[in-house]
Design an enzyme around this catalytic site. Structure first.
Site, PDB file in Angstrom:
ATOM      1  N   ASN A 123      85.873  50.720  71.161  1.00 33.04           N
ATOM      2  CA  ASN A 123      85.487  50.642  69.829  1.00 33.04           C
ATOM      3  C   ASN A 123      84.094  51.249  69.538  1.00 33.04           C
ATOM      4  O   ASN A 123      83.500  51.496  70.871  1.00 33.04           O
ATOM      5  CB  ASN A 123      85.578  49.182  68.910  1.00 33.04           C
ATOM      6  CG  ASN A 123      84.717  48.223  69.736  1.00 33.04           C
ATOM      7  OD1 ASN A 123      83.461  48.451  69.826  1.00 33.04           O
ATOM      8  ND2 ASN A 123      85.293  47.209  70.223  1.00 33.04           N
ATOM      9  N   LYS A 166      86.964  33.408  58.289  1.00 33.87           N
ATOM     10  CA  LYS A 166      86.681  33.148  59.532  1.00 33.87           C
ATOM     11  C   LYS A 166      85.933  31.703  59.989  1.00 33.87           C
ATOM     12  O   LYS A 166      86.243  31.447  61.025  1.00 33.87           O
ATOM     13  CB  LYS A 166      85.936  34.421  60.265  1.00 33.87           C
ATOM     14  CG  LYS A 166      86.806  35.400  60.492  1.00 33.87           C
ATOM     15  CD  LYS A 166      86.400  36.691  60.883  1.00 33.87           C
ATOM     16  CE  LYS A 166      87.376  37.975  61.064  1.00 33.87           C
ATOM     17  NZ  LYS A 166      86.880  39.294  61.082  1.00 33.87           N
ATOM     18  N   LYS A 220      96.614  57.224  87.522  1.00 39.09           N
ATOM     19  CA  LYS A 220      96.463  57.860  86.220  1.00 39.09           C
ATOM     20  C   LYS A 220      97.569  58.543  85.692  1.00 39.09           C
ATOM     21  O   LYS A 220      98.528  59.295  86.568  1.00 39.09           O
ATOM     22  CB  LYS A 220      95.557  59.249  86.854  1.00 39.09           C
ATOM     23  CG  LYS A 220      95.269  60.167  85.551  1.00 39.09           C
ATOM     24  CD  LYS A 220      94.362  61.312  86.110  1.00 39.09           C
ATOM     25  CE  LYS A 220      94.278  62.224  84.648  1.00 39.09           C
ATOM     26  NZ  LYS A 220      93.564  63.527  85.053  1.00 39.09           N
ATOM     27  N   ASP A 251      91.116  34.834  71.706  1.00 40.52           N
ATOM     28  CA  ASP A 251      90.001  34.812  70.619  1.00 40.52           C
ATOM     29  C   ASP A 251      89.029  33.876  71.382  1.00 40.52           C
ATOM     30  O   ASP A 251      89.362  32.633  71.123  1.00 40.52           O
ATOM     31  CB  ASP A 251      90.458  34.343  69.282  1.00 40.52           C
ATOM     32  CG  ASP A 251      89.529  34.591  68.282  1.00 40.52           C
ATOM     33  OD1 ASP A 251      88.274  34.454  68.558  1.00 40.52           O
ATOM     34  OD2 ASP A 251      89.770  35.208  67.380  1.00 40.52           O
TER      35      ASP A 251
HETATM   36  O1  PMT Z   1      76.810  46.983  68.390  1.00 39.54           O
HETATM   37  P1  PMT Z   1      76.539  47.842  67.256  1.00 39.54           P
HETATM   38  O2  PMT Z   1      76.794  49.143  67.363  1.00 39.54           O
HETATM   39  O3  PMT Z   1      75.035  47.467  66.919  1.00 39.54           O
HETATM   40  O4  PMT Z   1      77.310  47.537  65.816  1.00 39.54           O
HETATM   41  C1  PMT Z   1      77.250  46.051  65.540  1.00 39.54           C
HETATM   42  C2  PMT Z   1      78.682  45.447  65.116  1.00 39.54           C
HETATM   43  C3  PMT Z   1      79.194  45.799  64.222  1.00 39.54           C
HETATM   44  C4  PMT Z   1      79.335  45.277  66.333  1.00 39.54           C
HETATM   45  C5  PMT Z   1      78.249  43.691  64.796  1.00 39.54           C
HETATM   46  O5  PMT Z   1      77.247  43.671  63.779  1.00 39.54           O
HETATM   47  C6  PMT Z   1      79.419  43.053  64.599  1.00 39.54           C
HETATM   48  O6  PMT Z   1      79.861  42.999  63.406  1.00 39.54           O
HETATM   49  N1  PMT Z   1      80.027  42.490  65.540  1.00 39.54           N
HETATM   50  C7  PMT Z   1      81.437  41.694  65.669  1.00 39.54           C
HETATM   51  C8  PMT Z   1      82.403  42.640  65.657  1.00 39.54           C
HETATM   52  C9  PMT Z   1      83.705  41.988  65.662  1.00 39.54           C
HETATM   53  O7  PMT Z   1      84.622  42.018  66.596  1.00 39.54           O
HETATM   54  O8  PMT Z   1      84.300  41.377  64.432  1.00 39.54           O
HETATM   55  P2  PMT Z   1      85.447  40.827  64.027  1.00 39.54           P
HETATM   56  O9  PMT Z   1      85.280  40.612  62.737  1.00 39.54           O
HETATM   57  O10 PMT Z   1      86.590  41.525  64.584  1.00 39.54           O
HETATM   58  O11 PMT Z   1      85.449  39.453  64.945  1.00 39.54           O
HETATM   59  C10 PMT Z   1      84.865  38.181  64.501  1.00 39.54           C
HETATM   60  C11 PMT Z   1      84.303  37.483  65.365  1.00 39.54           C
HETATM   61  O12 PMT Z   1      85.128  36.976  66.670  1.00 39.54           O
HETATM   62  C12 PMT Z   1      83.019  38.185  66.071  1.00 39.54           C
HETATM   63  O13 PMT Z   1      81.924  37.419  66.339  1.00 39.54           O
HETATM   64  C13 PMT Z   1      83.769  38.573  67.507  1.00 39.54           C
HETATM   65  O14 PMT Z   1      82.918  38.713  68.782  1.00 39.54           O
HETATM   66  C14 PMT Z   1      84.597  37.456  67.826  1.00 39.54           C
HETATM   67  N2  PMT Z   1      85.901  37.849  68.798  1.00 39.54           N
HETATM   68  C15 PMT Z   1      86.660  38.756  68.252  1.00 39.54           C
HETATM   69  C16 PMT Z   1      87.780  39.143  69.206  1.00 39.54           C
HETATM   70  C17 PMT Z   1      88.169  38.306  70.090  1.00 39.54           C
HETATM   71  N3  PMT Z   1      89.004  38.370  70.966  1.00 39.54           N
HETATM   72  N4  PMT Z   1      87.240  37.108  70.483  1.00 39.54           N
HETATM   73  C18 PMT Z   1      86.130  36.975  69.824  1.00 39.54           C
HETATM   74  O15 PMT Z   1      85.477  36.014  70.001  1.00 39.54           O
END
Ligand code: PMT
Length: 405
Positions: free
Chosen positions: A211, A342, A290, A309
């Site tokens: 991403n 969340k 590959k 998660d």
């Molecule tokens: O890195 P930059 O370019 O500065 O951009 C910043 C950002 C947009 C990445 C940052 O501000 C941000 O929003 N980070 C969280 C991105 C994300 O994965 O969001 P989500 O809404 O999909 O996930 C929610 C939370 O669960 C997040 O804290 C994530 O780290 C966590 N998560 C998600 C998936 C997973 N398998 N395990 C997790 O713990």
């Protein structure tokens, strides 16, 4: 209460057109209660009259090698030694290069060299000078220095008529950095784990799903927390960013590695801040070799399976036995409702929400616009640099940790 009461701030003005905007910074520093000693390079004094800064600061202004305020002729040491902070605004490419090399050929650069206090640098220059490999290398080194705070530059119209990166940050943002640099170490003793950057889910040995996360938000948090006295572990997916000084770096690649490294350390932390954009899905069976284009018949089908998660797993532990859990929510559109959901579903203590479709917010850019969502309400962090946003998040975290102890 004025944030800079009883503080001595040296304002170094080097010779860029943005020198006129340093007048506003001088006014703001004085308004916040600082004793401001202005030091100008000779080119700067040809752009803005020292008398202007003298009127704004209420003190004599030093130009070139100085001589205005010290009878003993030791200003090159005295100014830096007595300062609580030095702010150089604008910091031209030339002055940045001299600071990086430790040159001391005027009162401004020698004061910087003879000081140990926080040093706030607000670069301002033409875009091509900003993008020049020599400037990039100087900046990369400055980034690794624990006492250096870099603010800006912003994008926008430049004095040379061009448009791009190189415009000096807003005086209010520079003032904010000076205040942050002088803030007491309110996170001393706290153990924080910050995650940052993207993950890469392998398709085969050369291709992956990922991403747009650059890591900037998470790295800004890690850097600010370390400056505020916390012991910081940064678990990071692949980024192009230098590791902030004083921070322990744990590099990871995929979501499973991120989960392993975060979960094995979480029990020893007071708070966990998950700024990483962890993949929600990974490839079920990545190819060992590959994938050859000519061997695939028809469309290539990938089976994706959900990743663990990490936050939800940690959220299942009893409160009190787990670190304070801070999640992020990356949404398109109003991020608050999803962040509230969340907060509840993953049993988090705080969710930092951003609308990643908003200009100047979310992925890759240097700024963000955030909402801190907690059980008792929502606090907005208006658009600001990721560094300034990180400070606001940590202000709230410090309050939460205090009430927890
Ligand atoms: O890195 P930059 O370019 O500065 O951009 C910043 C950002 C947009 C990445 C940052 O501000 C941000 O929003 N980070 C969280 C991105 C994300 O994965 O969001 P989500 O809404 O999909 O996930 C929610 C939370 O669960 C997040 O804290 C994530 O780290 C966590 N998560 C998600 C998936 C997973 N398998 N395990 C997790 O713990």
């Amino acid at each position: 209460m004025h944030k800079l009461e009883d503080r001595t701030v040296v304002l170094g003005v080097s010779g860029g057109i943005a020198a006129y905007r340093a007048c506003e910074l001088c006014r703001l520093l004085v308004k916040e209660g600082a004793r401001v000693a202005v030091v100008m390079t000779e080119p700067a004094a040809r752009l803005v009259g020292p008398a202007t800064f003298q009127a704004l600061s209420g003190r004599p202004v030093e130009v070139g090698w100085g001589g205005a305020s010290s009878a003993a002729g030791m200003e090159h040491i005295d100014l830096g030694r007595d300062a609580d902070a030095i702010v150089v605004a604008p910091a031209t490419a030339n002055t940045l290069a001299k600071i990086r090399l430790g040159l001391a050929d005027n009162l401004l650069t020698s004061s910087v060299l003879a000081s140990r206090c926080p040093l706030v640098l607000a670069p301002a220059m033409n875009t091509r000078m900003w993008e020049n490999p020599a400037t990039r290398e100087n900046l990369a080194w400055l980034h690794t220095q624990a006492r250096v705070w870099l603010v800006g530059p912003d994008q926008g119209p430049l004095a040379c008529g061009e448009e791009g990166a190189g415009r000096m940050a807003e005086p209010a943002a520079i003032l904010e950095a000076v205040c942050a640099a002088l803030r007491p170490a309110d996170l001393a003793g706290a153990r924080l784990l910050v995650s940052a950057g993207p993950t890469r889910e392998a398709i085969d040995p050369v291709r992956y799903l990922s991403n747009r996360s650059s890591g900037k938000m998470g790295y800004a948090l890690a850097a600010a927390a370390a400056r505020r006295g916390a012991k910081v572990v940064l678990v990071s997916g692949p980024t192009a960013l230098p590791v902030p000084p004083g921070v322990e770096h744990v590099p990871v690649s995929c979501a499973a590695e991120m989960a392993r490294e975060v979960k094995s350390r979480a029990g020893r932390c007071d708070a966990l801040l998950m700024a990483a954009a962890v993949a929600d899905f990974t490839v079920a069976r990545p190819a060992r070799a590959k994938l050859k284009k000519d061997r695939v018949q028809g469309p290539l089908r990938l089976t994706l399976v959900p990743t663990e998660d990490i936050l939800a797993s940690l959220g299942r532990a009893r409160r009190g036995r787990r670190p304070l859990l801070v999640g992020f929510a990356a949404e398109t559109g109003d991020p608050v409702p999803a962040a509230k959901s969340k907060l509840e579903k993953k049993r988090l203590d705080l969710v930092v929400a951003n609308d990643v479709s908003e200009a100047g917010a979310g992925f890759e850019v240097d700024t963000n616009h955030l909402y801190l969502v907690e059980k008792d309400g929502v606090r907005e962090i208006p658009p600001a640099s990721k560094e300034a946003c990180a400070e606001r998040i940590l202000d709230r975290l410090a309050e939460r940790l205090k009430t927890r102890r």
